[in-house]
Design a protein around this motif. Structure first.
Motif, PDB file in Angstrom:
ATOM      1  N   ARG A 127      -1.803   7.151  -5.744  1.00 25.89           N
ATOM      2  CA  ARG A 127      -1.288   6.766  -4.422  1.00 25.89           C
ATOM      3  C   ARG A 127       0.183   6.347  -4.498  1.00 25.89           C
ATOM      4  O   ARG A 127       0.953   6.617  -3.570  1.00 25.89           O
ATOM      5  N   LEU A 128       0.565   5.696  -5.575  1.00 28.58           N
ATOM      6  CA  LEU A 128       1.966   5.323  -5.721  1.00 28.58           C
ATOM      7  C   LEU A 128       2.850   6.550  -5.919  1.00 28.58           C
ATOM      8  O   LEU A 128       3.974   6.606  -5.412  1.00 28.58           O
ATOM      9  N   SER A 129       2.345   7.539  -6.652  1.00 30.60           N
ATOM     10  CA  SER A 129       3.151   8.739  -6.905  1.00 30.60           C
ATOM     11  C   SER A 129       3.358   9.566  -5.642  1.00 30.60           C
ATOM     12  O   SER A 129       4.297  10.368  -5.581  1.00 30.60           O
ATOM     13  N   ARG A 130       2.501   9.365  -4.641  1.00 28.53           N
ATOM     14  CA  ARG A 130       2.652  10.118  -3.388  1.00 28.53           C
ATOM     15  C   ARG A 130       3.754   9.560  -2.507  1.00 28.53           C
ATOM     16  O   ARG A 130       4.175  10.211  -1.555  1.00 28.53           O
ATOM     17  N   ILE A 131       4.220   8.349  -2.790  1.00 26.91           N
ATOM     18  CA  ILE A 131       5.211   7.701  -1.928  1.00 26.91           C
ATOM     19  C   ILE A 131       6.575   8.333  -2.148  1.00 26.91           C
ATOM     20  O   ILE A 131       7.110   8.302  -3.253  1.00 26.91           O
ATOM     21  N   LYS A 132       7.130   8.922  -1.114  1.00 26.34           N
ATOM     22  CA  LYS A 132       8.477   9.481  -1.133  1.00 26.34           C
ATOM     23  C   LYS A 132       9.235   8.852   0.030  1.00 26.34           C
ATOM     24  O   LYS A 132       9.049   9.224   1.193  1.00 26.34           O
ATOM     25  N   ILE A 133      10.067   7.878  -0.281  1.00 22.31           N
ATOM     26  CA  ILE A 133      10.739   7.100   0.753  1.00 22.31           C
ATOM     27  C   ILE A 133      12.110   6.702   0.224  1.00 22.31           C
ATOM     28  O   ILE A 133      12.344   6.710  -0.990  1.00 22.31           O
ATOM     29  N   ASP A 134      13.016   6.369   1.142  1.00 25.73           N
ATOM     30  CA  ASP A 134      14.373   6.047   0.704  1.00 25.73           C
ATOM     31  C   ASP A 134      14.505   4.633   0.168  1.00 25.73           C
ATOM     32  O   ASP A 134      15.382   4.350  -0.641  1.00 25.73           O
ATOM     33  N   ALA A 135      13.635   3.701   0.610  1.00 21.10           N
ATOM     34  CA  ALA A 135      13.819   2.309   0.195  1.00 21.10           C
ATOM     35  C   ALA A 135      12.485   1.573   0.184  1.00 21.10           C
ATOM     36  O   ALA A 135      11.622   1.803   1.031  1.00 21.10           O
ATOM     37  N   ILE A 136      12.333   0.693  -0.807  1.00 16.19           N
ATOM     38  CA  ILE A 136      11.242  -0.278  -0.868  1.00 16.19           C
ATOM     39  C   ILE A 136      11.898  -1.644  -1.000  1.00 16.19           C
ATOM     40  O   ILE A 136      12.461  -1.986  -2.039  1.00 16.19           O
ATOM     41  N   LEU A 137      11.860  -2.432   0.062  1.00 18.38           N
ATOM     42  CA  LEU A 137      12.521  -3.738   0.072  1.00 18.38           C
ATOM     43  C   LEU A 137      11.555  -4.901  -0.113  1.00 18.38           C
ATOM     44  O   LEU A 137      11.990  -6.010  -0.390  1.00 18.38           O
ATOM     45  N   GLU A 138      10.259  -4.647   0.052  1.00 18.82           N
ATOM     46  CA  GLU A 138       9.277  -5.718  -0.078  1.00 18.82           C
ATOM     47  C   GLU A 138       7.931  -5.082  -0.380  1.00 18.82           C
ATOM     48  O   GLU A 138       7.705  -3.894  -0.108  1.00 18.82           O
ATOM     49  N   SER A 139       7.020  -5.866  -0.944  1.00 21.34           N
ATOM     50  CA  SER A 139       5.713  -5.316  -1.306  1.00 21.34           C
ATOM     51  C   SER A 139       4.910  -4.893  -0.086  1.00 21.34           C
ATOM     52  O   SER A 139       3.956  -4.119  -0.212  1.00 21.34           O
ATOM     53  N   GLY A 140       5.291  -5.384   1.111  1.00 17.74           N
ATOM     54  CA  GLY A 140       4.608  -4.940   2.333  1.00 17.74           C
ATOM     55  C   GLY A 140       4.754  -3.445   2.574  1.00 17.74           C
ATOM     56  O   GLY A 140       3.868  -2.818   3.168  1.00 17.74           O
ATOM     57  N   TYR A 141       5.895  -2.846   2.136  1.00 13.10           N
ATOM     58  CA  TYR A 141       6.056  -1.394   2.239  1.00 13.10           C
ATOM     59  C   TYR A 141       4.948  -0.698   1.465  1.00 13.10           C
ATOM     60  O   TYR A 141       4.302   0.238   1.968  1.00 13.10           O
ATOM     61  N   ILE A 142       4.739  -1.127   0.212  1.00  9.38           N
ATOM     62  CA  ILE A 142       3.732  -0.511  -0.649  1.00  9.38           C
ATOM     63  C   ILE A 142       2.343  -0.711  -0.060  1.00  9.38           C
ATOM     64  O   ILE A 142       1.521   0.221  -0.026  1.00  9.38           O
ATOM     65  N   GLU A 143       2.055  -1.924   0.410  1.00 12.20           N
ATOM     66  CA  GLU A 143       0.742  -2.231   0.972  1.00 12.20           C
ATOM     67  C   GLU A 143       0.390  -1.278   2.107  1.00 12.20           C
ATOM     68  O   GLU A 143      -0.720  -0.749   2.178  1.00 12.20           O
ATOM     69  N   GLU A 144       1.343  -1.041   2.998  1.00  7.59           N
ATOM     70  CA  GLU A 144       1.067  -0.199   4.160  1.00  7.59           C
ATOM     71  C   GLU A 144       0.955   1.278   3.797  1.00  7.59           C
ATOM     72  O   GLU A 144       0.318   2.048   4.515  1.00  7.59           O
ATOM     73  N   LEU A 145       1.553   1.671   2.671  1.00  7.87           N
ATOM     74  CA  LEU A 145       1.568   3.081   2.297  1.00  7.87           C
ATOM     75  C   LEU A 145       0.392   3.491   1.417  1.00  7.87           C
ATOM     76  O   LEU A 145       0.166   4.690   1.225  1.00  7.87           O
ATOM     77  N   ILE A 146      -0.368   2.530   0.870  1.00 12.28           N
ATOM     78  CA  ILE A 146      -1.446   2.905  -0.041  1.00 12.28           C
ATOM     79  C   ILE A 146      -2.818   2.410   0.400  1.00 12.28           C
ATOM     80  O   ILE A 146      -3.815   2.724  -0.259  1.00 12.28           O
ATOM     81  N   GLU A 147      -2.918   1.639   1.491  1.00  8.96           N
ATOM     82  CA  GLU A 147      -4.222   1.123   1.892  1.00  8.96           C
ATOM     83  C   GLU A 147      -5.113   2.235   2.404  1.00  8.96           C
ATOM     84  O   GLU A 147      -4.657   3.299   2.822  1.00  8.96           O
ATOM     85  N   ASP A 148      -6.436   1.984   2.399  1.00 13.21           N
ATOM     86  CA  ASP A 148      -7.410   3.021   2.748  1.00 13.21           C
ATOM     87  C   ASP A 148      -7.394   3.352   4.230  1.00 13.21           C
ATOM     88  O   ASP A 148      -7.425   4.517   4.606  1.00 13.21           O
TER      89      ASP A 148
END
Length: 522
Positions: free
Chosen positions: A224-245
Motif C-alpha cells: 500500500r505504501l508503494s502505491r502512493i504517488k504524490i508530490d508531498a507528505i507533510l504529516e502522517s495523516g496523509y499516509i493514514e488517509e491513503l492506505i486505510e481500508d
C-alpha cells in the motif's frame, strides 16, 4: 496590433529556450563527478541558483582547492568545525591525496560516504548532509553532520497520563526510532525505510517484530505504501488517509499516537508501526474499535482501577452518542416513559420555549461544538477560559431568554463531558459527528429511529476491517478468550496470550502460574 503580436511571440519564444536549458541541466546532473572541481562547483551553483541558504565554503586541502557544500541551519556547525575543518586545514604533506585517505585519516566524523554522481550530491545536500569536494579527486565525500534546531523530547500534550513514561515523539524520525529502540532492545525489531513524495522526499519508516508480526501484514503495508504517488507528505495523516481500508467510513481504522510506550506495546502484540519524518504522530495498524477506547495507563495501574475506568468509558461513549437523541425521542414521542414528577419539571421548564426539543438540542450542540473549537484555536492562556466562560454565559443567557430549557443545557453539558473521556481524539470526534444524525432520527421517528441508527452503526462496525483484521473483534466475531482485555483489563498474570487478530504463531506471552501468592512460612 503589430506591437502586441511581437510581444506575444517574444514571450512564447522564451519557453523553448528555458526548456532546453532545463533539459541540458538535468542531463549534466546525471553525469559522474569529475576531478576538475571548477566544473563541478559551477554546475552545482547553477542548480542551487537563488538558494541563498546553500553555502559553498572554499578551503585548501594540501594546497588543493576544496569546497564544503551544505545548507545553513541543517548541519551541526560544531561537528563540522572540530571533526572536519580542523583536520582538513592542518599543515601536512601528502603526496597522493585520495578520497580513501581523507575518509580514514583526515575526517573524524563517524558516518562518511562516497558519492560519484552529481545527482547524488544534490540529494545529499537537500537531506542535510555536508559535501566535501577536492580538486583532482573524482569522488565527493558525504559527511553526516546533520543538526539544526529540533524540538526536545517532552511529554505529549494529546495523551497525558497520570502514571507512565513522560516522553513523547518529536518531529525527527531518527529520535522517534531511538525512543522505540530504548523500549524494545531486541534484534527482532526491524525497520524498513523509504521515501515518499516527489518534492518533499519524506522518509517513511515501517517497524515491526519479525518473530511476531505476520509476513502477510508486513507485505500488505509495503504494497500500500508503494502505491502512493504524490508530490508531498507533510504529516502522517496523509499516509493514514491513503492506505486505510474504507476511506468513506467515519471511524478511524488506523490508530495514531505520540507515545513510544504505546507503540512498543502494540509492536509486542504483532502490529506494525509507521513513522513519518516531520510528524510526532506514529500510525499503528491493524486497529480495532476497542483498541481506540483503551489508554496506555490502563496497563500501568492495578487491574481493579483499570476495570472501573474502562467501564466508565464505555458508559460515557454511550452517553456521548445517545443522550441528546434519547432526550429528544422521550420528550417528543414517549412522554409516558418519564416519571410523573420529572415530567412536570421538564414541562414547566419548557413551557415558554418556542422551539421543539429537536431544534433546541441542535442549537445548543452547535453552540457547544463551536465553543470547543474556538477554545482549541485560541492561545492556551485564554483558550480554556474563553470556552468555559463562554459556555456558562451563553447557557445562562439562553435559559433566561427563554430560547432553551435548563434540562437541555444539562443534557448538552453531560454529553460534552462524556466525549472528553474518550482517550483517542479521532474516535471522540467521530462520536461527536454521529451524534447529529442520531438526533435527526430521534426527532423524526422517536426511539424507533434511535434503534435503527444504533443497528446501522453496529452493522457498519462489524463489516469494517483494518488490514485484514475485523474492526469490531473480539466482540464481532466473538472470541471469549480475548474479552479479558476489552470491557475489563484482566491482571497481568492472567493475560498469558497475545491477541490472535494479529498473531497466529508465538501467541504465548509469558510463562504459566505467575499469579502472586502469600509467602508460606511453614
Amino acid at each position: 496590433m503589430d506591437q502586441g503580436r511581437g510581444e506575444f511571440v517574444r514571450r512564447h519564444l522564451k519557453k523553448p529556450k528555458k526548456l532546453k536549458e532545463t533539459i541540458e541541466l538535468q542531463r549534466q546532473i546525471e553525469k559522474e563527478v569529475v576531478g576538475e572541481i571548477t566544473r563541478n562547483i559551477d554546475l552545482l551553483k547553477s542548480i542551487f541558483t537563488d538558494c541563498s541558504d546553500v553555502k559553498f565554503r572554499p578551503l585548501k586541502v594540501e594546497e588543493r582547492t576544496a569546497y564544503l557544500i551544505f545548507i545553513d541551519g541543517l548541519i551541526d556547525n560544531t561537528s563540522i568545525q572540530f571533526n572536519a575543518l580542523h583536520e582538513l586545514l592542518s599543515e601536512t604533506q601528502i603526496d597522493d591525496l585520495t578520497a580513501d585517505y581523507i575518509q580514514q585519516k583526515m575526517v573524524s566524523i563517524s558516518d562518511v560516504l562516497e558519492a560519484n554522481q552529481l545527482a547524488e550530491i544534490v540529494k545529499q545536500v537537500l537531506d542535510g548532509n555536508t559535501i566535501l569536494l577536492v580538486d583532482g579527486i573524482a569522488q565527493a565525500l558525504v559527511l553526516n553532520a546533520k543538526g539544526g534546531e529540533r524540538r526536545a523530547v517532552a511529554e505529549p500534550e494529546t495523551e497525558t497520563a497520570v502514571r507512565g513514561p513522560r516522553e513523547g515523539f518529536t518531529e525527527s524520525i531518527a529520535v522517534n526510532i531511538a525512543l522505540i529502540r530504548q523500549k524494545i532492545r531486541s534484534s527482532h525489531l526491524k525497520l524498513i525505510t523509504r521515501e515518499i513524495g516527489t518534492e518533499t522526499r519524506t522518509i517513511i519508516g515501517v517497524m515491526y517484530l519479525d518473530n511476531l508480526a505476520s509476513p502477510d501484514l508486513v507485505a500488505e503495508v509495503q504494497k500500500r505504501l508503494s502505491r502512493i504517488k504524490i508530490d508531498a507528505i507533510l504529516e502522517s495523516g496523509y499516509i493514514e488517509e491513503l492506505i486505510e481500508d474504507e476511506p468513506r467510513s467515519l471511524f478511524p481504522q488506523i490508530q495514531n499516537t505520540e507515545r513510544p510506550d504505546t507503540v512498543a506495546g502494540n509492536l509486542l502484540e504483532g502490529r506494525v508501526a509507521i513513522l513519518v519524518n516531520g510528524s510526532p504522530f506514529t500510525l499503528i495498524l491493524p486497529t480495532t474499535f476497542w483498541q481506540l477506547l483503551q489508554a496506555n495507563e490502563d496497563y500501568y495501574h492495578r487491574f481493579h482501577i483499570s476495570i472501573f475506568i474502562r467501564a466508565l468509558r464505555i458508559l460515557m461513549i454511550f452517553l456521548a452518542l445517545m443522550l441528546p437523541a434519547i432526550y429528544i425521542a422521550v420528550t417528543t414521542y414517549h412522554q409516558e416513559m418519564i416519571p410523573t414528577n420529572l415530567l412536570y419539571s421538564i414541562a414547566a421548564s419548557r413551557e415558554a420555549i418556542p422551539f421543539p426539543a429537536f431544534v433546541e438540542a441542535m442549537i445548543m450542540e452547535i453552540a457547544f461544538e463551536s465553543l470547543r473549537e474556538a477554545g482549541l484555536r485560541l492561545p492556551k492562556v485564554i483558550g480554556q477560559a474563553v470556552s468555559i466562560l463562554g459556555a456558562l454565559v451563553i447557557g445562562q443567557a439562553a435559559v433566561e431568554a427563554g430560547i432553551v430549557s435548563a434540562p437541555m443545557v444539562i443534557i448538552v453539558s453531560l454529553t460534552g463531558i462524556a466525549s472528553f473521556t474518550i482517550p483517542k481524539f479521532n474516535l471522540a470526534i467521530t462520536i461527536r459527528m454521529l451524534r447529529f444524525p442520531m438526533m435527526v432520527l430521534a426527532g423524526l421517528f422517536g426511539l424507533f429511529g434511535v434503534s435503527i441508527g444504533s443497528i446501522m452503526i453496529v452493522t457498519h462496525l462489524c463489516k469494517l476491517r483494518s488490514f485484514g483484521a475485523p474492526y469490531f473483534s473480539p466482540l464481532g466475531p466473538l472470541n471469549w478468550k480475548e474479552l479479558k482485555d476489552v470491557f475489563i483489563r484482566a491482571p497481568w498474570w492472567a493475560m498469558d496470550r497475545r491477541p490472535t487478530q494479529t498473531i497466529r504463531e508465538n501467541v504465548k506471552r509469558q510463562t504459566d502460574h505467575l499469579r502472586p501468592s502469600p509467602m508460606n512460612n511453614e
